[in-house]
Write a protein that holds these residues in place. Structure first.
Motif, mmCIF file in Angstrom:
data_model
loop_
_atom_site.group_PDB
_atom_site.id
_atom_site.type_symbol
_atom_site.label_atom_id
_atom_site.label_comp_id
_atom_site.label_asym_id
_atom_site.label_seq_id
_atom_site.Cartn_x
_atom_site.Cartn_y
_atom_site.Cartn_z
ATOM 1 N N VAL A 43 -27.367 -12.844 34.755
ATOM 2 C CA VAL A 43 -28.607 -13.254 34.110
ATOM 3 C C VAL A 43 -29.463 -12.009 33.886
ATOM 4 C CG1 VAL A 43 -29.853 -13.700 36.281
ATOM 5 C CG2 VAL A 43 -30.518 -14.910 34.194
ATOM 6 N N CYS A 103 -31.835 -17.858 40.907
ATOM 7 C CA CYS A 103 -32.789 -18.033 39.808
ATOM 8 C C CYS A 103 -33.934 -18.954 40.219
ATOM 9 C CB CYS A 103 -32.076 -18.593 38.577
ATOM 10 S SG CYS A 103 -31.034 -17.394 37.727
ATOM 11 N N ASN A 136 -35.278 -17.606 34.483
ATOM 12 C CA ASN A 136 -34.684 -18.544 33.537
ATOM 13 C C ASN A 136 -33.212 -18.197 33.318
ATOM 14 O OD1 ASN A 136 -37.092 -19.996 33.033
ATOM 15 N ND2 ASN A 136 -37.769 -18.430 31.578
ATOM 16 N N TYR A 137 -32.325 -19.126 33.654
ATOM 17 C CA TYR A 137 -30.883 -18.889 33.507
ATOM 18 C C TYR A 137 -30.404 -19.397 32.157
ATOM 19 C CZ TYR A 137 -25.857 -19.126 34.204
ATOM 20 O OH TYR A 137 -24.502 -18.974 34.065
ATOM 21 N N SER A 138 -29.520 -18.639 31.529
ATOM 22 C CA SER A 138 -28.927 -19.046 30.255
ATOM 23 C C SER A 138 -27.459 -18.658 30.232
ATOM 24 C CB SER A 138 -29.653 -18.382 29.080
ATOM 25 O OG SER A 138 -28.968 -18.636 27.865
ATOM 26 N N GLU A 139 -26.616 -19.505 29.638
ATOM 27 C CA GLU A 139 -25.196 -19.196 29.494
ATOM 28 C C GLU A 139 -24.957 -18.202 28.357
ATOM 29 O OE1 GLU A 139 -22.661 -19.939 31.277
ATOM 30 O OE2 GLU A 139 -23.271 -21.615 32.553
ATOM 31 N N ASP A 140 -25.989 -17.924 27.554
ATOM 32 C CA ASP A 140 -25.833 -17.034 26.396
ATOM 33 C C ASP A 140 -25.995 -15.570 26.783
ATOM 34 O OD1 ASP A 140 -25.510 -19.265 24.767
ATOM 35 O OD2 ASP A 140 -27.655 -19.437 24.393
ATOM 36 N N TYR A 141 -25.457 -15.187 27.920
ATOM 37 C CA TYR A 141 -25.598 -13.819 28.406
ATOM 38 C C TYR A 141 -24.687 -12.868 27.626
ATOM 39 C CZ TYR A 141 -25.633 -9.856 31.631
ATOM 40 O OH TYR A 141 -25.752 -8.607 32.180
ATOM 41 N N LYS A 167 -21.639 -19.576 39.701
ATOM 42 C CA LYS A 167 -22.746 -20.233 38.996
ATOM 43 C C LYS A 167 -23.676 -20.923 39.984
ATOM 44 C CE LYS A 167 -23.897 -23.331 35.176
ATOM 45 N NZ LYS A 167 -23.382 -24.149 34.062
#
Length: 201
Positions: free
Chosen positions: A11, A176, A182-187, A169
């Motif tokens: 992240v 987080c 703020n966690y996002s999979e779009d890393y 995860k």
């Protein structure tokens, strides 16, 4: 040859989040490692390695408390279980030679690379970055807090490596929540950020 499957989640952090997390763990973790890494990435002019969703990297790292740097070549590609890494130790002189001439030395990385990318052309540098990394183990996971510099940019990220992608995860989501991130999979990985910036993407 060292061949590993890395089950990691990452992240992005702001500068303030990075400082807060580092300060917190420097107080609470008695055993941690501080490493400075220099990473250089290679591909041919057709981006053949990138098109296979893989990377070829050389790395020189200086670990606090050790006199000599450690150098390695890494070929990394994706699998359903995680990222597969083939690592080959090299000497500092081999590192300098590869960085200058972009001629891959014989060994396990060359063998594995030719299996996946048999049509590879002449190599050249496509990106570089340096990372200052704090790392320690917690609850069976490896926690890594990075400050990265490339192409005039400084950014920050948090990485968790665990025994599975689900475990990684779960742990990063806990972190987080603890540090209000703020966690996002779009890393986008740091190597891809550095390469994209050099290519003007």
């Amino acid at each position: 040859m060292a061949k590993n499957i890395e089950c990691e989640k990452r992240v992005m952090l702001s500068k303030e989040q990075f400082k807060t997390i580092v300060k917190h763990y420097l107080k609470t973790e008695k055993i941690y490692k501080l490493v400075k890494q220099e990473n250089v990435y290679f591909d041919d002019y057709l981006a053949t390695i990138e098109n296979k969703k893989a990377i070829l990297r050389i790395r020189k790292k200086k670990v606090t408390g050790k006199l000599k740097p450690e150098c390695e070549i890494t070929f990394k590609y994706h699998s359903d279980e995680g990222s597969v890494e083939i690592n080959q130790d090299i000497t500092p002189s081999q590192y300098a030679s590869f960085k200058k001439k972009a001629i891959l030395p014989e060994g396990d990385v060359m063998v594995e690379l030719q299996k996946l990318v048999p049509e590879l052309g002449c190599l050249s540098i496509i990106g570089a970055l340096t990372t200052l990394r704090y790392s320690f183990h917690q609850d069976g996971s490896l926690i890594e807090i990075d400050k990265n510099k490339y192409e005039g940019i400084t950014d920050y990220n948090l990485e968790v490596e665990a025994i599975s992608l689900d475990a990684a995860k779960h742990k990063i989501l806990d972190l987080c929540e603890e540090f209000n991130i703020n966690y996002s999979e779009d890393y986008i990985t740091k190597n891809r950020r550095a390469i994209n910036k050099r290519r003007g993407r």
